[in-house]
Design an enzyme around this catalytic site. Structure first.
Site, PDB file in Angstrom:
ATOM      1  N   ASP A  55       0.825  -1.209   0.000  1.00 42.74           N
ATOM      2  CA  ASP A  55       0.000   0.000   0.000  1.00 42.74           C
ATOM      3  C   ASP A  55       0.860   1.260   0.000  1.00 42.74           C
ATOM      4  OD1 ASP A  55      -2.236  -1.485  -0.146  1.00 42.74           O
ATOM      5  OD2 ASP A  55      -2.624  -1.492   2.024  1.00 42.74           O
ATOM      6  N   CYS A  56       1.988   1.177   0.700  1.00 51.99           N
ATOM      7  CA  CYS A  56       2.850   2.362   0.745  1.00 51.99           C
ATOM      8  C   CYS A  56       3.862   2.397  -0.402  1.00 51.99           C
ATOM      9  CB  CYS A  56       3.551   2.462   2.088  1.00 51.99           C
ATOM     10  SG  CYS A  56       4.267   0.910   2.664  1.00 51.99           S
TER      11      CYS A  56
END
Ligand code: SF4
Ligand code: SF4
Lengths: 131, 500
Positions: free
Chosen positions: B130-131
């Site tokens: 996600d990051c």
């Protein structure tokens, strides 16, 4: 100018005094640069004056000795060489050697272009001359 | 008693009146004037070494891409670097091979190319988070684009090393270079009396925090190196330095023929002469530094020591072995090592390099232990077939043909009166001899027989079969007498049978 000739002896020829008889017959002054012979045969690198070369060639052919003229020597890329010496103990004729000051030396006269040294150089500083 | 401190010596360096000599000069000074006078006269001895040190590599930080990536795998000019750390950090190791150019190019060359400011092709893969959503990346960088490029070498500057030769009938290709058959050459590594750790063998002045010359820049000793083995005078150093300040003159990628790639690293360490003891050790000469000549023809961890030599003997360029003169190759460059010692001397004389006291000593009492192995070693002797049908050179070819037809094998060792292997005939040799008017086995046998010894590990035998493209080897004792035979079938059975 001198020319360099590499003679290859079979086991059978190694037992005969070939070179001595060539010298005797032609009267040519032959300089032996390197020899590696035993009962199984071997190689001798000689140099002769340009004007004597043809006579030597025919005397050798007559005796059934295989020979080859060596016209060049290995090239050292002096910008690359790190003088590690990895090549010197592989060179059969001692054409490659370490000098007093620990830098690499190449005696072009002695090189028989066997190319053994080429892949052993860790920085690829030894090159086969392209004619 | 002469007693000096590093602070005093640094003060002299600042004033420009410190007496600095190279390790080779120190050998002469101690020889002619003795250690006491040398300790009074000399403040610093500079050392140097320049050799292929495989245990070298560099930490690189690429900075973040947009969208960002957490590199799971990364390649620099097709050489993979280790990224099992944070998102864009990677370690490129000198011995890692290119996936496209094999032995011709490796991590050592990537490091040299970085130092030369060349463009490097970078390719990375990731699983995406996600990051760090990005899963693939391709770009071109130079060393200037990297945030950090730090040379961090786990093991450098071996105190002494070994000399190598080869008893086998064939040429072997090792990290000690190309070794010709039957002891026809010798190679050795290390610079002897110029080598840093030899000059302070109890590491009084070399430890964590010692400032050193590395790759043309100023760097530091981090720790003892891996495999540090001080009790046997085989100490090593872990070193660090800024790759961005280094020069290709002292950092060169290397190809060790048919072995792999490496990195020539130039290291110079200043030894402060604090007292007579240090003067004495810094004055140790090549005659005093011993080195073992090992037989690399024996594919075991503990290779037999054939002879103990000194660096002085090896620098002669030839040694005597079994009554023959054998040419010697150094693998470390004495010429560049000298240049490093000279350069370090100049830097100190000009006040551009000052000395540091170690903040932690290197251990002097640890040992380098062998690997804990879960398996016992399987030898050729354990798997060989002992009942071997043999032939004699004078036997007719038809006899061999009959044997091959009756029994289910296809290697016939040819032995002499004393059961020594002098040749080998395979079913293939028979097949190609048909109709050539040959009679006796001696006319068709292969005389250069590749053999194995009973105590040879089966992995080494498998490697031989592979290297020479053969399917079996006679097993012989020390005098060449036949003991059995091992074939590729025996080996594959072993592997199929689950070597645990
Ligand atoms: S092996 Fe290569 S680098 Fe080393 S001395 Fe020979 S030519 Fe120079
Ligand atoms: S080519 Fe052969 S003879 Fe010539 S320098 Fe190299 S090893 Fe020596």
């Amino acid at each position: 100018m001198t020319r360099r000739i590499l003679l290859r002896y079979s086991a059978e020829k190694a037992a005969e005094p070939v070179l001595a008889s060539v010298i005797k017959e032609t009267g040519v002054l032959v300089n032996i640069l390197y020899a590696d012979m035993d009962t199984k045969g071997g190689e001798i690198l000689i140099s002769v004056k340009d004007s004597d070369a043809e006579r030597i060639f025919s005397a050798l052919s007559k005796r059934g000795i295989e020979f080859q003229e060596i016209k060049d020597a290995i090239r050292v890329d002096w910008d690359s060489c790190v003088h590690c010496g990895a090549c010197v103990s592989l060179c059969p004729t001692k054409a490659l050697y370490l000098k007093e000051d620990a830098s690499l030396g190449l005696d072009e006269q002695k090189c028989v272009l066997c190319e053994i040294c080429v892949p052993a150089c860790p920085v690829r500083a030894l090159k086969i001359p392209r004619l | 008693m002469v007693k000096k401190t590093i602070e005093e010596i640094n003060e002299r360096i600042r004033r420009g009146d410190a007496v600095v000599v190279t390790a080779e000069e120190m050998v002469e000074i101690v020889k002619s004037k003795g250690a006491v006078a040398a300790a009074k006269e000399v403040d610093v001895v500079t050392t140097g070494t320049f050799g292929a040190m495989c245990s070298s590599g560099a930490w690189l930080n690429f900075g973040h891409a947009d969208p960002p990536i957490k590199m799971q795998r990364v390649w620099l000019n097709d050489v993979e670097a280790y990224t099992g750390v944070a998102a864009v950090d990677a370690y490129i190791g000198a011995a890692q091979l290119s996936e496209t150019r094999g032995f011709d190019y490796g991590g050592g060359h990537v490091i040299e190319d970085l130092v030369r400011g060349e463009e490097i092709h970078v390719r990375a893969l990731a699983y995406g988070t996600d990051c760090y959503p990005r899963r693939e990346l391709e770009t071109t960088i130079t060393i200037h684009d990297l945030n950090q490029a730090v040379l961090l070498n786990p093991r450098n500057a071996h105190q002494r090393y070994v000399a190598a030769t080869n008893s086998r009938k064939e040429t072997i290709y090792t990290y000690m270079g190309t070794l010709l058959p039957e002891f026809r050459n010798v190679t050795f590594a290390g610079t002897g009396e110029l080598s840093p750790l030899n000059k302070d063998p109890t590491y009084r002045t070399i430890g964590t925090g010692t400032r050193i010359f590395i790759g043309g820049a100023q760097g530091y000793v981090v720790w003892e190196g891996t495999q540090h083995d001080p009790k046997r005078e085989l100490g090593t150093l872990m070193t660090v330095g800024d790759l961005k300040e280094m020069s290709p003159r002292y950092l060169r990628g290397a190809n060790i023929h048919r072995y792999g790639t490496s990195l020539f690293v130039g290291i110079g360490i200043p030894i402060p002469i604090l007292d007579e003891d240090l003067a004495r050790t810094a004055g140790r000469s090549n005659e005093e530094i011993k080195i073992d000549l090992l037989d690399y023809g024996v594919p075991r961890r503990d290779r037999p020591v054939l002879k103990q030599l000194t660096y002085a003997e090896l620098w002669e360029g030839k040694i005597e072995l079994n009554g023959r003169e054998v040419p010697v190759s150094p693998l470390s460059s004495l010429k560049v090592a000298r240049e490093i010692a000279e350069k370090l001397k100049e830097l100190i004389e000009r006040g551009e390099f000052s000395l540091t006291a170690p903040v932690r000593q290197l251990p002097v009492d640890m040992e380098f232990r062998p690997m804990k192995q879960p398996t016992r070693i399987i030898t050729a002797g354990a798997v060989m077939t002992r009942e071997v049908v043999v032939g004699r050179p004078e036997d007719p070819i038809t006899k061999a043909a009959r044997i091959f037809a009756e029994k289910n094998f296809d290697h016939l060792p040819i032995v002499d009166d004393e059961n020594r292997v002098i040749g080998i005939v395979t079913s293939w040799d028979i097949a190609v001899s048909v109709g050539k008017g040959k009679q006796k086995l001696s006319e068709i046998m292969t005389r250069q027989v590749i053999t194995a010894r009973e105590d040879e590990p089966i992995d080494a035998v498998a490697r031989k079969l592979d290297k020479f493209g053969i399917s079996g080897v006679p097993v012989v004792d020390a005098r060449g007498r036949l003991r059995g035979i091992v074939t590729s079938d025996d080996i594959s059975k072993l592997i199929g049978g689950g070597r645990k």
